[in-house]
Design a protein around this motif. Structure first.
Motif, PDB file in Angstrom:
ATOM      1  N   PHE A  81       0.803  -1.288  -0.259  1.00  0.00           N
ATOM      2  CA  PHE A  81       0.351   0.380   0.376  1.00  0.00           C
ATOM      3  C   PHE A  81       0.969   1.326  -0.123  1.00  0.00           C
ATOM      4  N   VAL A  82       0.799   2.299  -1.281  1.00  0.00           N
ATOM      5  CA  VAL A  82       1.382   3.419  -1.607  1.00  0.00           C
ATOM      6  C   VAL A  82       0.765   4.347  -1.218  1.00  0.00           C
ATOM      7  N   SER A  83       0.452   5.691  -0.809  1.00  0.00           N
ATOM      8  CA  SER A  83       0.015   6.685  -0.769  1.00  0.00           C
ATOM      9  C   SER A  83       0.668   7.992  -0.232  1.00  0.00           C
ATOM     10  N   ARG A  84       0.105   9.523  -0.951  1.00  0.00           N
ATOM     11  CA  ARG A  84       0.493   9.889  -0.615  1.00  0.00           C
ATOM     12  C   ARG A  84      -0.572  11.470  -0.618  1.00  0.00           C
ATOM     13  N   VAL A  85      -1.024  12.341   0.146  1.00  0.00           N
ATOM     14  CA  VAL A  85      -1.504  12.636   0.325  1.00  0.00           C
ATOM     15  C   VAL A  85      -1.379  14.400   0.746  1.00  0.00           C
ATOM     16  N   ASN A  86      -1.905  15.451   0.558  1.00  0.00           N
ATOM     17  CA  ASN A  86      -1.503  16.596   0.934  1.00  0.00           C
ATOM     18  C   ASN A  86      -2.762  17.378   2.171  1.00  0.00           C
ATOM     19  N   ILE A  87      -1.763  17.308   3.398  1.00  0.00           N
ATOM     20  CA  ILE A  87      -2.769  18.007   4.565  1.00  0.00           C
ATOM     21  C   ILE A  87      -3.660  18.876   4.075  1.00  0.00           C
ATOM     22  N   GLY A  88      -3.155  19.834   2.818  1.00  0.00           N
ATOM     23  CA  GLY A  88      -3.655  20.885   2.819  1.00  0.00           C
ATOM     24  C   GLY A  88      -5.803  20.116   2.217  1.00  0.00           C
ATOM     25  N   ASP A  89      -5.766  19.075   1.994  1.00  0.00           N
ATOM     26  CA  ASP A  89      -7.045  18.619   1.349  1.00  0.00           C
ATOM     27  C   ASP A  89      -7.020  17.505   1.672  1.00  0.00           C
ATOM     28  N   ALA A  90      -7.938  18.100   2.925  1.00  0.00           N
ATOM     29  CA  ALA A  90      -8.323  17.041   4.058  1.00  0.00           C
ATOM     30  C   ALA A  90      -8.859  16.049   4.049  1.00  0.00           C
ATOM     31  N   LYS A  91     -10.247  16.645   3.666  1.00  0.00           N
ATOM     32  CA  LYS A  91     -10.827  15.145   3.037  1.00  0.00           C
ATOM     33  C   LYS A  91     -10.445  14.466   2.074  1.00  0.00           C
ATOM     34  N   HIS A  92      -9.344  14.754   1.136  1.00  0.00           N
ATOM     35  CA  HIS A  92      -9.234  13.705   0.641  1.00  0.00           C
ATOM     36  C   HIS A  92      -8.044  12.789   1.920  1.00  0.00           C
ATOM     37  N   ALA A  93      -7.293  12.875   2.155  1.00  0.00           N
ATOM     38  CA  ALA A  93      -6.220  13.069   2.926  1.00  0.00           C
ATOM     39  C   ALA A  93      -7.171  11.501   4.272  1.00  0.00           C
ATOM     40  N   LYS A  94      -8.464  12.410   5.035  1.00  0.00           N
ATOM     41  CA  LYS A  94      -8.686  11.303   5.438  1.00  0.00           C
ATOM     42  C   LYS A  94      -9.421   9.950   4.792  1.00  0.00           C
ATOM     43  N   GLU A  95      -9.788  10.171   3.743  1.00  0.00           N
ATOM     44  CA  GLU A  95     -10.122   9.407   3.160  1.00  0.00           C
ATOM     45  C   GLU A  95      -8.903   7.954   2.625  1.00  0.00           C
ATOM     46  N   VAL A  96      -8.175   9.015   1.735  1.00  0.00           N
ATOM     47  CA  VAL A  96      -6.740   7.843   1.533  1.00  0.00           C
ATOM     48  C   VAL A  96      -5.904   6.741   3.403  1.00  0.00           C
TER      49      VAL A  96
END
Lengths: 283, 827
Positions: free
Chosen positions: A164-179
């Motif tokens: 499982f490899v992922s990257r998120v941006n905390i600036g987009d909290a909604k997406h980050a939470k999902e991932v």
């Protein structure tokens, strides 16, 4: 908003506007939403601003040394596979000092969630380059700008067959939470590299910069395609966000391979002395 | 702790009260049942109660609530050489297995105590009734007297049978006063009973008459009442002992001559032993030969010691294995050898300096010319006759046995066992045996006397295996290591054991990960350890420090090899004591144990886990290549005596990890066990485990961690002192056997051996015992004299140091000379 996972009487040591604050909130929300039992979950962290996170979450924790969260988390999972174990730290902690452990924890496929706060700078030691700092980034030490190639955690993880490899941006909290939620739900090792700004020491990679230099992978992206994922891992401007790769094939995980599927926690087990006696007597 | 050490903890005058049971020493100070070191007026603290327990009204479960403070040395140490003839006779008792079964049965049902109360009560009842009858001769009293007397007499017989059985199985028919009195009184009571019953049976009215029979009847009834009081009294004596200081059990112990710890140096000069050195390149089967010969010699009834020196390469080079056989137990190597077997030309050269004038050298005819002491044998050619040059080893094994005129069956059996797939080996050995027997006119060393019975009871193993068993006894269930000679043996052993027991084994990416994994393991409730050598341990410094700050237990098996850096990877030295002592930033308590014998390997391996768990500190077991690779013999070990305790607690909801307690030890809980949360930290912290920089809290926590040392130091196992002399030859760790045998060779009454297995923290009171020595000589296999320096820090004056750092261990013959020289210079 109060959370079940709020720890009382803590003195949060982060600056105003720090990305860590968002990550802290996110983790607490997910633990609550997934109904994680705080008594059977452990967060292990190294040293750094990011590594302070578990001090502010009301659950079990082991605050270890710089770079060493992964081997400690690995053994905790081995000692008691029933625990929900998270290893957390910053880019310097996990990719620099703990680089070797990063490689081998992925190889082991330990069933932990690996959260890396990636702000591309050293905060605790006040502003030096981190392994992920972009070339040319000027600091008090890298006075002529960073000359080294930045570390690519996603590509490294993929090359080691991380599940499982992922990257998120905390600036987009909604997406980050999902991932992050799907990282928690993944069976086996799960890496989540969280882009976050350091408003004090990194004036380049700001909320705005991260927003401008990243994009969320759309639904048509096939995260089970390994070769496609490897290509995505090398995209930089802009950086793809989301689950880059997920192996849903139920690969063997470390603690189960060594301890067996229904392994009891080691604290509840002791050796059968008569067996030791027999083994000794056979010599 | 030795028996003498234990005596100091008698609970009197403010001393703590310790008792020993099956080699474990317990602290009973806090128990109300042990006030001032006295237990029920029958036992005193400061002694080994192992043998007493079988007679106590409770079982060993009573010890569970007491803290373990150490192990008792020598309590079960049975060296065949110190067994008295009587004891050997006892052990040869052919009924022993049967008796042992009976003892177990007896322990469960204890028929004598069950039965004996009936006759006692009934006889007393009968006497009482008789008093009433004599005052008022009523028929009811008469009947009461008779019926109770009758049943009392019958029950008396019923009680006697198991009583005699117990005397046999538990006390080996020892003719002790209490038993003799009981037996005589019981027989008299029985006979009198029969007489009285006969009188009554013949004429019940006689009891109302003042006739001889009538009077006799009443006298008997009253006397038997007294008899059972005597029986009860001595029965009580056997069970409860004679009084405060001399218990009956001790008395019995003297009589049946149980094993006693050897504390005098017996002279070794008249003991026969043979040393055999086998040399060859790596990969020539030298290890196979060692295994075959060891098993065969053991089967033939010889005590064995073997050790090896090898080069850091997988093939080639020139390695040697030394095998010593003797008629008494051995635990040391010698430099000069009686027989030298060369498996190749290079070995011949390599071994040359270890020959004395009578050394018999066996070499292939192609290696060299015929010389005085060199016997040429057709090693290669004979092997080829059987189809392959690989048979040279079995051939030479046969020659050796033939030459020494040792019965060949044990060799053939060992070979058959070893080469199950290739039976030709047996024929080769047989052929070699005949060839060897033909060799004549050789100056051969005298063959040691075989002790088939003594040797049969012993187990053959190396220090690695013994340490491994110690760790198993300590409940080790997680091993995370990076391989490094000479520590890898223990990693291999534990991995092999994981096939039989639940042990999680993982080879880590580096030593940094190894020790961090150990900490993660303990945090989650496992009993974890790592194995390493100096170079690897150097990488563990920070994790060791984390163990200290987070108060997470850790066990580290550190097998030393000569440094600095890569040094001599396959050779031996005691060079890492300073690193073990000072590694890790910031002060924190730690324990360093350095076993010097197979038994100590097991005991300290076990102790390492108990201490780490109890005090939440790192424990380092310091071994070295010599100790790890040397094979010797150990008597049977009762693993049930090594009780695995867990010191973690079930957490309550408001649990705090670093509670500031009087002892400095905060109850350690683990995640998922209880209602609380466990916050362990490497930063300075408050009681909750939250980071703090409050200077008062810092001072409090520093003091709390340091305070753990107080109780920990009291756990120290006192140095073992052997000999009465006024010159102490002090050693630590793996030098135990070689110093001991050197002193036996020197047989100088002024010498005594002081061995430290517990190396750190040293206990000042124990060191006081060194004051009695006029001179102190420290022997260490290193160049820095690290242990002598530790003693100096405790104001112990060191008069001489014997140091060596050539990659070898000490050899008996060489060390004897060095000690003799040092002693001469001193006095």
């Amino acid at each position: 908003m109060s959370s079940l996972f709020d720890r009382e009487n803590v003195d949060v040591a982060w600056c105003h506007g720090c990305g860590n604050l968002g990550i802290l909130k996110l983790i607490k929300e997910i633990l609550e939403e997934l109904e994680v039992d705080k008594k059977t979950s452990v967060i292990v962290s190294g040293i750094g601003q990011a590594a302070k996170t578990p001090y502010y979450i009301d659950t079990n924790m082991f605050g270890v040394l710089h770079g060493r969260a992964l081997p400690v988390a690995t053994a905790i999972k081995l000692g008691n596979p029933n625990l929900c174990v998270v290893a957390e730290g910053g880019d310097g902690d996990m990719y620099g000092e703990g680089g070797n452990h990063f490689i081998h924890t992925i190889r082991r496929n330990v069933g932990i969630v690996h959260i890396v706060h990636n702000n591309m700078v050293y905060g605790l030691t006040k502003g030096q380059a981190s392994p992920t700092s972009p070339k040319g980034f000027v600091t008090k030490v890298q006075v002529g700008g960073v000359v080294n190639e930045p570390f690519n955690p996603l590509a490294v993880a993929l090359s080691l067959k991380a599940g499982f490899v992922s990257r998120v941006n905390i600036g987009d909290a909604k997406h980050a939470k999902e991932v992050l939620k799907s990282a928690f739900l993944h069976h086996g090792y799960a890496l989540i590299d969280i882009l976050q700004p350091c408003p004090t020491f990194n004036k380049t990679n700001t909320y705005h910069w991260f927003k401008e230099n990243s994009y969320v992978l759309n639904d048509s992206y096939d995260s089970s395609d390994f070769v496609g994922a490897l290509q995505k891992a090398f995209e930089f401007s802009p950086m793809p966000l989301g689950v880059i790769y997920q192996d849903k094939s139920n690969r063997d995980i470390f603690e189960r391979s060594i301890r067996g599927v229904d392994a009891k926690p080691l604290h509840a087990m002791s050796h059968d002395v008569s067996k030791i006696q027999d083994l000794f007597n056979s010599l | 702790m030795t028996i003498d050490e234990l005596k100091r903890y008698n609970g009197l005058n403010g001393a703590r009260a310790y008792i020993a049971y099956k080699s474990i020493v317990y602290d009973v100070t806090e128990s109300p049942l042990w006030k001032n070191g006295d237990h029920q007026g029958t036992h005193v603290a400061g002694v080994d109660l192992t043998s007493e327990l079988s007679n106590a009204p409770h079982d060993n479960e009573v010890f569970e609530k007491f803290a373990v403070v150490g192990t008792l040395e020598g309590s079960e140490q049975v060296l065949a050489s110190v067994q008295t003839p009587k004891m050997q006779e006892h052990q040869r008792d052919s009924y022993e297995p049967f008796k042992s079964k009976l003892r177990t049965w007896y322990k469960i049902y204890h028929p004598h105590p069950v039965a004996v109360h009936f006759p006692i009560a009934l006889h007393l009842f009968s006497s009482g009734m008789d008093f009433l009858f004599l005052m008022r001769p009523k028929e009811a009293y008469d009947a009461g007297v008779f019926y109770s007397f009758f049943i009392a007499t019958v029950m008396g017989f019923v009680a006697m049978v198991p009583g005699i059985l117990s005397w046999w199985i538990n006390y080996n028919f020892v003719m002790h006063r209490a038993f003799v009195i009981k037996l005589i009184v019981a027989i008299i009571t029985l006979l009198l009973g029969v007489v009285a019953i006969a009188i009554y049976y013949e004429n019940p009215h006689a009891v109302y008459e003042h006739s001889l029979k009538g009077i006799l009847y009443h006298v008997i009834v009253l006397v038997t009442g007294l008899n059972v009081i005597v029986l009860g009294y001595f029965g009580g004596k056997i069970t409860w002992g004679y009084g405060k200081y001399q218990t009956l059990q001790e008395d019995i112990k003297e009589t049946v001559s149980l094993a006693k710890h050897q504390n005098t140096l017996s002279s070794h000069s008249n003991i026969q032993s043979i040393s055999i050195l086998i040399g060859g390149a790596a990969g020539t089967g030298i290890a196979t030969l060692e295994k075959i010969l060891s098993d065969a010699f053991k089967e033939s009834g010889f005590y064995i010691f073997s050790t090896k020196e090898y080069m850091s390469r997988v093939r080639g080079g020139s390695n040697t294995t030394l095998l010593r056989i003797s008629e008494t137990p051995l635990d040391a190597p010698c430099w000069e050898v009686d027989i030298s077997i060369a498996l190749d030309v290079l070995a011949l050269e390599h071994m040359q300096e270890r020959w004395h004038k009578n050394t018999l050298v066996l070499a292939d005819e192609s290696f060299t010319e015929k010389k005085n002491n060199v016997v040429l044998v057709a090693m290669k050619e004979s092997a080829k006759k059987f189809g392959s040059s690989k048979y040279a080893n079995t051939y030479i094994a046969g020659v050796l046995f033939g030459l020494l005129k040792i019965e060949k069956n044990s060799l053939l059996q060992s070979i058959a066992e070893h080469f199950k797939e290739d039976e030709a080996n047996k024929n080769v050995a047989d052929f070699g045996y005949e060839e060897g027997a033909k060799l004549e006119n050789l100056t051969l060393p005298n063959l040691p006397k075989a002790d088939l019975e003594g040797v049969k009871k012993l187990h053959l193993m190396d220090g690695t295996t013994a340490c491994g068993f110690g760790f198993l006894a300590g409940g080790c269930n997680m091993v995370t290591s990076y391989p490094m000679s000479p520590s890898t043996g223990v990693l291999n052993f534990m991995a092999d054991m994981s096939k039989h027991l639940t042990i999680a084994v993982e080879q880590s990416e580096d030593e940094i990960a190894s020790l961090h994994m150990v900490l993660g393991g303990w945090y989650s409730g496992a009993r974890a350890m790592t194995t390493t050598s100096g170079g690897g341990f150097a990488l563990m410094g920070e994790a060791l420090s984390l163990s200290g700050m987070s108060e997470t237990p850790a066990v580290i098996y550190l097998a030393q090899r000569p440094g600095p850096a890569t040094g001599l990877p396959t050779r031996s030295e005691q060079g890492d004591l300073n690193m073990a002592l000072y590694s890790g930033h910031g002060p924190f308590p730690r324990v360093i144990l350095a076993p010097g014998s197979l038994r100590e390997c097991i005991e300290y391996g076990y102790l390492a886990f108990e201490l780490a768990d109890k005090y939440q500190v790192p424990v380092i077991v310091l071994s070295d290549q010599y100790l790890a690779d040397s094979i010797s013999m150990i008597e049977n070990v009762d693993f049930s005596s090594y009780e695995q305790r867990r010191y973690f607690v079930k957490s309550s909801e408001n649990y705090v990890r670093y509670e500031d307690t009087e002892t400095g030890i905060s109850p350690r809980a683990i995640p998922g066990f209880g209602e609380g949360l466990i916050c362990a930290v490497g930063d300075e912290h408050d009681e909750r485990g939250q980071i703090t920089e409050d200077y008062k809290m810092r001072e409090k926590m520093v003091a709390k961690r340091a305070r753990k040392s107080d109780a920990l130091t009291l756990e120290a196992v006192a140095p073992e002192v052997v000999g009465e002399g006024d010159i102490a030859i002090i050693g630590w760790g793996s030098t135990r056997g070689v110093i001991l045998e050197s002193l036996q060779h020197l047989s100088n009454p002024r010498l005594a051996h002081v061995h430290f297995g517990w190396v750190h923290p040293l206990e000042p009171q124990q060191l006081k015992s060194l004051e009695r020595f006029k001179y102190k000589v420290v022997v260490e296999n290193n160049a820095d004299g690290a242990f002598a320096n530790q003693l100096k820090l405790h104001d112990i004056q060191i008069d001489k140091q014997i140091l060596q750092s050539n990659g070898f261990n000490f050899f008996v013959d060489q060390l004897s000379v060095m000690i003799e020289k040092s002693v001469k210079e001193l006095s």
